[in-house]
Design a protein around this motif. Structure first.
Motif, PDB file in Angstrom:
ATOM      1  N   LYS A 217       9.214   4.112   3.009  1.00  0.00           N
ATOM      2  CA  LYS A 217       9.188   2.652   2.896  1.00  0.00           C
ATOM      3  C   LYS A 217       7.954   2.014   3.525  1.00  0.00           C
ATOM      4  CE  LYS A 217      13.704   2.543   4.024  1.00  0.00           C
ATOM      5  NZ  LYS A 217      14.929   1.982   4.541  1.00  0.00           N
ATOM      6  N   GLU A 218       7.368   2.651   4.523  1.00  0.00           N
ATOM      7  CA  GLU A 218       6.199   2.072   5.190  1.00  0.00           C
ATOM      8  C   GLU A 218       4.887   2.755   4.782  1.00  0.00           C
ATOM      9  OE1 GLU A 218       6.311  -0.660   7.068  1.00  0.00           O
ATOM     10  OE2 GLU A 218       8.466  -0.774   6.719  1.00  0.00           O
ATOM     11  N   VAL A 219       4.937   3.578   3.738  1.00  0.00           N
ATOM     12  CA  VAL A 219       3.720   4.239   3.256  1.00  0.00           C
ATOM     13  C   VAL A 219       2.959   3.259   2.374  1.00  0.00           C
ATOM     14  CG1 VAL A 219       2.853   6.105   1.791  1.00  0.00           C
ATOM     15  CG2 VAL A 219       4.696   6.549   3.415  1.00  0.00           C
ATOM     16  N   THR A 220       1.662   3.130   2.636  1.00  0.00           N
ATOM     17  CA  THR A 220       0.851   2.177   1.883  1.00  0.00           C
ATOM     18  C   THR A 220       0.171   2.814   0.679  1.00  0.00           C
ATOM     19  OG1 THR A 220      -1.003   2.568   3.385  1.00  0.00           O
ATOM     20  CG2 THR A 220       0.440   0.675   3.868  1.00  0.00           C
ATOM     21  N   SER A 221      -0.180   4.106   0.774  1.00  0.00           N
ATOM     22  CA  SER A 221      -0.778   4.800  -0.364  1.00  0.00           C
ATOM     23  C   SER A 221      -0.556   6.299  -0.212  1.00  0.00           C
ATOM     24  CB  SER A 221      -2.268   4.482  -0.483  1.00  0.00           C
ATOM     25  OG  SER A 221      -2.971   4.959   0.645  1.00  0.00           O
ATOM     26  N   ILE A 222      -0.608   6.977  -1.361  1.00  0.00           N
ATOM     27  CA  ILE A 222      -0.391   8.423  -1.408  1.00  0.00           C
ATOM     28  C   ILE A 222      -1.447   9.008  -2.341  1.00  0.00           C
ATOM     29  CG2 ILE A 222       1.234  10.258  -2.023  1.00  0.00           C
ATOM     30  CD1 ILE A 222       3.488   8.131  -1.697  1.00  0.00           C
ATOM     31  N   ASP A 223      -2.225   9.955  -1.843  1.00  0.00           N
ATOM     32  CA  ASP A 223      -3.210  10.595  -2.719  1.00  0.00           C
ATOM     33  C   ASP A 223      -2.572  11.776  -3.448  1.00  0.00           C
ATOM     34  OD1 ASP A 223      -3.203  12.745  -0.923  1.00  0.00           O
ATOM     35  OD2 ASP A 223      -5.313  12.511  -0.327  1.00  0.00           O
ATOM     36  N   GLN A 224      -3.360  12.475  -4.241  1.00  0.00           N
ATOM     37  CA  GLN A 224      -2.838  13.572  -5.055  1.00  0.00           C
ATOM     38  C   GLN A 224      -2.250  14.690  -4.196  1.00  0.00           C
ATOM     39  OE1 GLN A 224      -5.722  15.183  -7.791  1.00  0.00           O
ATOM     40  NE2 GLN A 224      -4.127  15.690  -9.257  1.00  0.00           N
TER      41      GLN A 224
END
Length: 99
Positions: free
Chosen positions: A50-57
């Motif tokens: 819920k508090e993750v702003t971005s996720i890379d590959q």
């Protein structure tokens, strides 16, 4: 910036992730995940995004590994909910294929 908070009980392991799940943080989280799962492989695993702003590959790949190992992923926001749904569908398809 990335932060992972971990807590466990007798039957549950919970990770609350904050910030960007990307770059070197992915390998760090993977190492923590493996260590915790080795200690209690039968414990229910919950990963709160819920508090993750971005996720890379690489972060997506790690989440797929976690989901494949039975972790429940919790997400808010359209993008992260879509990612979780895609991982859930992929996991279900793999389970059906393996039967």
């Amino acid at each position: 910036m990335f932060r992972a908070c971990y807590s466990d009980t007798a039957d549950t392991q919970r990770w609350s992730l904050h910030g960007r799940l990307a770059g070197p943080w992915v390998d760090e989280l993977r190492a923590c995940w493996k260590q915790a799962r080795e200690r209690a492989p039968q414990a229910r695993a919950i990963v709160d995004l819920k508090e993750v702003t971005s996720i890379d590959q690489a972060g997506e790949k790690l989440l797929a590994e976690m989901r494949g190992a039975g972790a429940k992923l919790i997400a808010t926001g359209v993008e992260h909910q879509h990612l979780v749904a895609r991982l859930d569908n992929s996991t279900l398809a793999n389970e059906e294929r393996d039967k």
